[in-house]
Design an enzyme around this catalytic site. Sequence first.
Site, PDB file in Angstrom:
ATOM      1  N   LYS A  14      55.969  53.365 131.634  1.00 39.15           N
ATOM      2  CA  LYS A  14      56.295  53.745 130.254  1.00 39.15           C
ATOM      3  C   LYS A  14      57.750  54.202 130.106  1.00 39.15           C
ATOM      4  O   LYS A  14      58.164  54.594 129.020  1.00 39.15           O
ATOM      5  CB  LYS A  14      55.360  54.849 129.765  1.00 39.15           C
ATOM      6  CG  LYS A  14      53.869  54.542 129.939  1.00 39.15           C
ATOM      7  CD  LYS A  14      53.443  53.305 129.161  1.00 39.15           C
ATOM      8  CE  LYS A  14      52.009  52.907 129.466  1.00 39.15           C
ATOM      9  NZ  LYS A  14      51.013  53.784 128.890  1.00 39.15           N
ATOM     10  N   LYS A  38      52.225  55.765 135.290  1.00 41.52           N
ATOM     11  CA  LYS A  38      52.570  55.919 133.876  1.00 41.52           C
ATOM     12  C   LYS A  38      54.034  56.301 133.720  1.00 41.52           C
ATOM     13  O   LYS A  38      54.718  55.823 132.807  1.00 41.52           O
ATOM     14  CB  LYS A  38      51.670  56.992 133.257  1.00 41.52           C
ATOM     15  CG  LYS A  38      51.635  56.990 131.740  1.00 41.52           C
ATOM     16  CD  LYS A  38      50.518  57.901 131.234  1.00 41.52           C
ATOM     17  CE  LYS A  38      50.249  57.666 129.762  1.00 41.52           C
ATOM     18  NZ  LYS A  38      49.108  58.483 129.265  1.00 41.52           N
ATOM     19  N   LYS A  54      28.484  50.590 104.406  1.00 39.59           N
ATOM     20  CA  LYS A  54      27.793  51.150 105.561  1.00 39.59           C
ATOM     21  C   LYS A  54      26.977  50.074 106.267  1.00 39.59           C
ATOM     22  O   LYS A  54      26.203  49.339 105.642  1.00 39.59           O
ATOM     23  CB  LYS A  54      26.878  52.295 105.120  1.00 39.59           C
ATOM     24  CG  LYS A  54      26.097  52.917 106.270  1.00 39.59           C
ATOM     25  CD  LYS A  54      25.145  53.993 105.775  1.00 39.59           C
ATOM     26  CE  LYS A  54      24.316  54.539 106.935  1.00 39.59           C
ATOM     27  NZ  LYS A  54      23.328  55.550 106.496  1.00 39.59           N
ATOM     28  N   PHE A 113      51.723  62.393 128.385  1.00 38.22           N
ATOM     29  CA  PHE A 113      50.612  63.114 128.996  1.00 38.22           C
ATOM     30  C   PHE A 113      49.658  62.117 129.648  1.00 38.22           C
ATOM     31  O   PHE A 113      49.474  60.998 129.150  1.00 38.22           O
ATOM     32  CB  PHE A 113      49.856  63.929 127.949  1.00 38.22           C
ATOM     33  CG  PHE A 113      50.433  65.299 127.716  1.00 38.22           C
ATOM     34  CD1 PHE A 113      49.710  66.445 128.027  1.00 38.22           C
ATOM     35  CD2 PHE A 113      51.710  65.445 127.188  1.00 38.22           C
ATOM     36  CE1 PHE A 113      50.244  67.701 127.816  1.00 38.22           C
ATOM     37  CE2 PHE A 113      52.251  66.701 126.975  1.00 38.22           C
ATOM     38  CZ  PHE A 113      51.520  67.831 127.287  1.00 38.22           C
ATOM     39  N   ASN A 146      37.895  60.434 120.114  1.00 36.91           N
ATOM     40  CA  ASN A 146      37.753  61.082 121.417  1.00 36.91           C
ATOM     41  C   ASN A 146      37.642  62.595 121.231  1.00 36.91           C
ATOM     42  O   ASN A 146      37.642  63.093 120.105  1.00 36.91           O
ATOM     43  CB  ASN A 146      38.934  60.721 122.330  1.00 36.91           C
ATOM     44  CG  ASN A 146      40.271  61.093 121.716  1.00 36.91           C
ATOM     45  OD1 ASN A 146      40.575  62.248 121.494  1.00 36.91           O
ATOM     46  ND2 ASN A 146      41.085  60.069 121.416  1.00 36.91           N
ATOM     47  N   ASP A 197      43.049  53.737 122.573  1.00 35.55           N
ATOM     48  CA  ASP A 197      43.608  52.514 123.162  1.00 35.55           C
ATOM     49  C   ASP A 197      43.071  51.271 122.473  1.00 35.55           C
ATOM     50  O   ASP A 197      43.692  50.207 122.524  1.00 35.55           O
ATOM     51  CB  ASP A 197      43.266  52.451 124.653  1.00 35.55           C
ATOM     52  CG  ASP A 197      43.935  53.565 125.444  1.00 35.55           C
ATOM     53  OD1 ASP A 197      45.085  53.911 125.113  1.00 35.55           O
ATOM     54  OD2 ASP A 197      43.306  54.101 126.378  1.00 35.55           O
TER      55      ASP A 197
END
Length: 405
Positions: free
Chosen positions: A344, A340, A292, A326, A213, A282
């Site tokens: 969590k 969250k 490859k 976060f 990301n 995730d």
Amino acid sequence: MAALVNKNILLCVSGGIAVYKAVALTSKLSQAGFNVKVIMTESAMEFVTPLTFQAMSRNDVYYDTFDEKDSSKIAHIDLADWADLVLIAPATANVLGKLAHGIADDMITTTLLATTAPVWAAPAMNVHMYSHPAVLQNIDILDKRGVRFVEPSEGFLACGYVGKGRLEEPEKITDIIINFFDKKDIQLLKGKKLLVTAGPTREKIDPVRFFTNHSSGKMGYAIAKKAAEAGAEVTLVSGPVSITPPFGVTTIKVETAEEMYGQVMKYFDGADVVIKSAAVADYRPAQTSDLKMKKKDGSLMLEFERTTDILRTLGEQKSHQILIGFAAETDHLEKYAEQKLKSKNADLIVGNNIMTEGAGFGSDTNVVSFFRKDGTVAELPMQSKEQVAEALISEIDQLIKGRIT
């Protein structure tokens, strides 16, 4: 200003036209309540005499390694031990190069190698000298050793050029030093152990490709840095980023979500506060190739499987720890952040909408809100990530105090 009394500043003045600003800086620091002693290079004395600095500091000025003003002491060792902070201003390319490579051939460089106090450098030189690869490399070496730099400002230089290279104004340098000692004396997190995660993870597809990301790690690294400055013992578990690890922080490098999970669990039990600011994948490819993958006609289908939810696991297993997560969202920030917080079992969620100007990945600024367990939300304006980190340190301090009471 009373808190600054008995704080000792050792000002190392190297040769350059900006020496005249160092005279004003000596005056400003003395007026602020600091004890100031000055060491000068021979080149610096070509611009301003030692007597001028003696008048401004009301202390002896040092410039000769072999001139022992007190026969019972070795001058450069005594000065090195005396200082609470050593400031090189102006810091020329010459003195930065010497310090970077351990050369001690005069009073300043000998003292710099002997001190254990924080060392700051305020560079001042021609714009092209400041951007020369050798100078930039020396600055990078010193930065990695923990030397803090007061960046030069841009403007008209004595050489006739306009650009970056002017010694920062004495008033601003003085304010930065005052702020440093104010925060150092407060030490909100002294004695606490913090575990911080930062950056992205990389999930292997084949030897040349991976799934990741846009996280830069800047927010997590700023938190680790500010927590260390607040007196905490900080362990930073970092995904692959291009940021220099903060000084005084134990940094552990990882690549994958599984590796990050393993390191976090290793240090979790001993932590007082855990700040999960990393952008952990995730999902990861269910199968990877050791060779490859060659392109073929048509589309490519990859199957992904869930990675371990680190924040949820910590929330389920926490005992005494304060747990902070976060939430980087593109819509419905408040809804997802509050979900969250509960799902969590976190004590605080730092939420931001990455679509907001100044709040995206890779930015030096952020726009965040603190979602608390009591249902209140503190919305912070756009500010630097270091300022956000400072606000989070204050929030953690309140969470700790709330548990004590």
